[in-house]
Write a protein that holds these residues in place. Structure first.
Motif, PDB file in Angstrom:
ATOM      1  N   ASP A 128      -3.814   4.380   3.476  1.00  0.00           N
ATOM      2  CA  ASP A 128      -4.529   3.300   2.642  1.00  0.00           C
ATOM      3  C   ASP A 128      -4.390   1.846   3.469  1.00  0.00           C
ATOM      4  O   ASP A 128      -5.155   1.122   3.150  1.00  0.00           O
ATOM      5  N   TYR A 169       0.783  -1.131   0.119  1.00  0.00           N
ATOM      6  CA  TYR A 169      -0.145  -0.012   0.018  1.00  0.00           C
ATOM      7  C   TYR A 169       0.741   1.283   0.072  1.00  0.00           C
ATOM      8  O   TYR A 169       2.001   1.336   0.727  1.00  0.00           O
ATOM      9  N   ASP A 170       0.289   2.195  -0.515  1.00  0.00           N
ATOM     10  CA  ASP A 170       0.996   3.518  -0.998  1.00  0.00           C
ATOM     11  C   ASP A 170       1.348   4.379   0.445  1.00  0.00           C
ATOM     12  O   ASP A 170       2.568   5.075   0.454  1.00  0.00           O
ATOM     13  N   SER A 171       0.540   4.467   1.498  1.00  0.00           N
ATOM     14  CA  SER A 171       0.646   5.164   2.455  1.00  0.00           C
ATOM     15  C   SER A 171      -0.129   4.180   3.667  1.00  0.00           C
ATOM     16  O   SER A 171      -1.018   3.294   3.577  1.00  0.00           O
TER      17      SER A 171
END
Length: 568
Positions: free
Chosen positions: A81, A76-78
């Motif tokens: 997220d 996941y990007d962050s």
């Protein structure tokens, strides 16, 4: 169970009952049980759901080669997220059903009830699927909405859960119950700072049984329709040992026999070191109940324990609308209403179930018995609680039916019970054990054809209070062990005053009466070692002395009365 665990449960009983009993000023016992049991149901399924959520969340974040649930953070990007992905995964229904945990929609979760119940009426709670505002109407409406959501998500409970808005209870009273129940957890219990090793179903089951018993006491005669004393149910289950197969109760009440069967498997699994959950897959339960309220209670009772069940499409009269006409059970257990008078219909006149004789129209005892025999598999076993009169009555056709049952060698064991066991009746009761096959060809039992075991348990048990008697665990074990020893032929012996194995000819001599007291005789008296002649001389002299003392006291009383001016 250790003392701390028992004290925890006792305190929990008292706390919850005290809160629930406050409703008595507004509702009678027959109604307020629905409110209380409905809330207990919602609290339990929410606790179990949240416990599963916590377990899943831990697994989602644990990097382990054997963990199929792991969600790698790097995907996941962050972190935002990732946290959203975790929340989304927690709402996947299959994760709960695979663990036999009730799926609880957000609107039905206890946290939602507790949070929304304190809001002012008219507050917007959420939006429905069409985007319309859903506003709080009352606390009872909020609870009913939760019950409706549960039914919608769990098809087995469709039309089962009783709505409470009809009882028109004040918001404050319901809020008080919600707050009290919120202080109770059915998972990870702690008592006086000490973690307890009680499973959530053990706690819930205990509370549920306690409340059913209390409601039965509060309702009197009517309350007993859905409650059979736990010790009697346990005794029957311990004697029949329903490990696997189809279990049927045609007068199931709140499903006590099924619950005890479930517990029996768990206890046996501990002793034999096998997987109880796997064994339970080999048990299927079937039941029938005419009372719509009790039928719903039974379904709730099964649901909260994760027991799969088939109670027919509806509540229905067992004799007139058999919900399982083609089912043949390996175990049949029942506590039907004693001596039920209003049961007959002309449509039953030539019924196929009356194989051993048409039952009298004014008493359903032998109708229940023949209905159960009809649904018994060729090698199945059954147990039936009936009034003592069933063992000896010759009214109408009862004597002839009993004679046929004995001649056909269906009767396996008769147990006479103590009085005062039931909350709703003082009628003395007995247990009939019947089977269609006493040959022992299965290799687990010995050949007991043309023989019946009689057990007189009238002197067992203890007074738990001034009106109710109960069995101890040792009492239950003694009777069950006696039955099993006789069945297997391992270590059984007749005990005067308690048990006797009797052949057909002896029963025939007693005109086919099955009262155990006729066959077990009187208990043996202990030999004190004193010769009879010496004992007789001693007792005669003692009696002479007591007569002389009586005469002396009588003369003394007369003198005293004369001194006071009274003539004798």
């Amino acid at each position: 169970m250790n003392n701390t665990e028992q004290q925890f449960l006792n305190d929990l009983d008292a706390k919850l009952w005290k809160a629930a009993d406050k409703l008595r000023s507004n509702l009678d016992a027959a109604n307020y049980k629905h409110v209380v049991l409905g809330l207990i149901f919602l609290k339990y399924v929410s606790d179990a759901f949240e416990e599963r959520q916590e377990s899943l969340l831990e697994q989602f974040q644990t990097d382990d080669d054997d963990n199929i649930y792991y969600l790698p953070r790097d995907d996941y990007d962050s972190d935002t997220d990732y946290q959203q992905a975790l929340r989304n995964e927690l709402e996947v229904l299959d994760y709960y059903r695979e663990a036999n945990v009730f799926w609880v929609p957000k609107a039905a979760r206890w946290s939602t009830l507790k949070e929304k119940a304190v809001l002012p009426v008219g507050t917007v709670l959420w939006q429905d699927e069409a985007g319309n505002d859903v506003k709080l109407r009352s606390v009872s409406w909020l609870i009913d909405n939760a019950l409706e959501e549960i039914e919608r998500s769990n098809i087995k409970l469709k039309g089962i859960l009783n709505r409470i808005s009809q009882y028109q209870l004040d918001n404050d009273k319901l809020l008080g119950l919600i707050n009290t129940f919120s202080d109770t957890s059915f998972t990870k219990p702690v008592y006086n700072g000490e973690p307890l090793h009680l499973h959530s179903k053990d706690i819930l089951g205990h509370v549920y049984e306690y409340f059913l018993g209390q409601f039965a006491l509060a309702e009197g005669k009517q309350g007993g329709q859905y409650y059979t004393p736990k010790s009697i149910v346990t005794l029957i289950v311990e004697m029949l040992e329903p490990y696997s197969g189809r279990v049927y109760d045609p007068a199931m009440g709140s499903g006590g026999f099924f619950v005890s069967s479930d517990k029996f498997i768990e206890e046996h699994a501990k002793d034999q070191h096998y997987d109880a959950a796997e064994q339970k897959k080999h048990i299927s339960v079937y039941g029938q109940e005419s009372n719509p309220t009790t039928w719903r209670l039974a379904a709730m009772n099964m649901a909260i324990r994760g027991i799969d069940f088939n109670f027919g499409k509806k509540n229905a009269d067992t004799f007139l609308d058999d919900q399982h006409p083609d089912m043949r059970a390996d175990f049949v257990m029942a506590n039907p209403p004693f001596n039920m008078k209003d049961w007959w219909s002309e449509s039953l006149a030539e019924d196929v179930r009356w194989k051993y004789g048409t039952p009298p129209q004014g008493n359903a005892n032998f109708a229940w018995m023949q209905h159960m025999i009809h649904h018994l598999a060729p090698t199945g076993s059954m147990a039936l609680l009936l009034a003592n009169g069933s063992m000896s009555s010759n009214t109408n056709t009862e004597g002839e039916i009993r004679k046929r049952l004995i001649e056909e060698d269906l009767v396996e064991c008769m147990v006479a019970l103590p009085g005062q066991l039931f909350t709703n009746t003082q009628i003395p009761a007995c247990i009939w054990f019947l089977t269609k096959d006493k040959s022992g060809k299965d290799g687990k039992k010995c050949d007991r054809r043309d023989e019946v075991l009689f057990i007189d348990a009238r002197n067992l048990g203890y007074m738990k209070d001034r009106v109710l008697r109960d069995f101890t665990a040792d009492d239950i074990r003694r009777v069950a062990d006696t039955f099993h020893a006789w069945r297997t032929g391992e270590g059984y012996e007749d005990v005067a005053g308690y048990c006797a194995a009797v052949d057909f000819l002896q029963i025939e001599k007693h005109d086919f009466v099955l009262t155990p007291g006729r066959y077990v005789g009187a208990p043996d008296q202990e030999d004190d070692g004193e010769p009879f002649a010496d004992k007789m001389t001693r007792l005669t002299e003692q009696l002479r002395e007591q007569f002389a003392e009586s005469d002396r006291l009588e003369a003394e009383i007369k003198r005293n009365l004369g001194a006071l001016g009274y003539e004798c």
